[in-house]
Design a protein around this motif. Sequence first.
Motif, PDB file in Angstrom:
ATOM      1  N   THR A   8      10.905  -3.899 -75.213  1.00  0.00           N
ATOM      2  CA  THR A   8      10.304  -2.512 -74.791  1.00  0.00           C
ATOM      3  C   THR A   8       8.878  -2.856 -75.398  1.00  0.00           C
ATOM      4  OG1 THR A   8      12.122  -1.780 -75.372  1.00  0.00           O
ATOM      5  CG2 THR A   8      10.502  -0.187 -75.130  1.00  0.00           C
ATOM      6  N   SER A  10       5.644   0.346 -74.580  1.00  0.00           N
ATOM      7  CA  SER A  10       5.105   1.685 -74.108  1.00  0.00           C
ATOM      8  C   SER A  10       3.599   1.738 -74.362  1.00  0.00           C
ATOM      9  CB  SER A  10       5.715   2.775 -74.980  1.00  0.00           C
ATOM     10  OG  SER A  10       5.698   2.776 -76.010  1.00  0.00           O
ATOM     11  N   GLY A  69       2.468   8.678 -69.614  1.00  0.00           N
ATOM     12  CA  GLY A  69       3.294   7.488 -70.340  1.00  0.00           C
ATOM     13  C   GLY A  69       3.893   6.702 -69.518  1.00  0.00           C
ATOM     14  N   VAL A  71       6.610   3.529 -69.806  1.00  0.00           N
ATOM     15  CA  VAL A  71       7.664   2.604 -70.843  1.00  0.00           C
ATOM     16  C   VAL A  71       8.069   1.551 -69.887  1.00  0.00           C
ATOM     17  CG1 VAL A  71       9.682   2.889 -72.087  1.00  0.00           C
ATOM     18  CG2 VAL A  71       8.388   4.719 -72.094  1.00  0.00           C
ATOM     19  N   THR A 132      10.332  12.223 -66.475  1.00  0.00           N
ATOM     20  CA  THR A 132      10.004  10.848 -66.530  1.00  0.00           C
ATOM     21  C   THR A 132      10.708  10.170 -65.169  1.00  0.00           C
ATOM     22  OG1 THR A 132       9.867  10.873 -68.774  1.00  0.00           O
ATOM     23  CG2 THR A 132      10.410   8.906 -67.630  1.00  0.00           C
TER      24      THR A 132
END
Length: 225
Positions: A8, A10, A69, A71, A132
């Motif tokens: 992951t 971000s 944002g 991700v 999102t």
Amino acid sequence: MNAQRRSTRSLHIPARPEQVPLARRAVLDTLRAWGVPAHSEAVQAIRLIASELLTNVVLHAAAATEQVGVVLELCDGVWIRMGVHDGHPECPAPGAGDTEATHGRGLQIVHALIEELHGVVLTERTDDGGKTVWVELPCRVQDDGDRYEGPDTADSRVPVERPVPVEPGVPVERPVPVEPRVPVERRVPVEPRVPVEPRVPLEPRVPVEPRVPVEPRVWIDVARL
């Protein structure tokens, strides 16, 4: 989707147009570092989808969003999952599909591309009143020996061909040197001609009267007189 192994990353960027290429580059560099082939369909699709979703936020949700944002997840080495978050409550929707429109077709292309690659797209409401947009695409991770270590640019994603080893004893043809070009002399610009004034016609000559013949002089002998 239940994944046993997950990588992951971000990041947050200001909702400004000049930040879109930087975020897209960060996404591509991350996938490269995880071993996803840079020239694969999944990476090329993520590049386009990231550009469209981020641009859509900048154009339509910047008033309600200071920071966008992003991700990025790699699940089990077979799925890429990317989410783009903004503070606007309305969900993006593809346009009416006008083939002659010059803009507004980005989300149509995104949905068509995800469907073609057998991926998934969904929108999730968040506690801050925003949303999102999640995109999931199948992918394949390269082995460490097959990873492409080419130039790190967003627009250069084609692997460089490696040189073929030459068998020993076989002479290698050397390229014939090319003679340098002889510089060509440039022509000197010719000054334009000055127009010549037309000649003034001359007046015809006046005919001259013939001269009157003069009578011969008579000499007189004075002494004889």
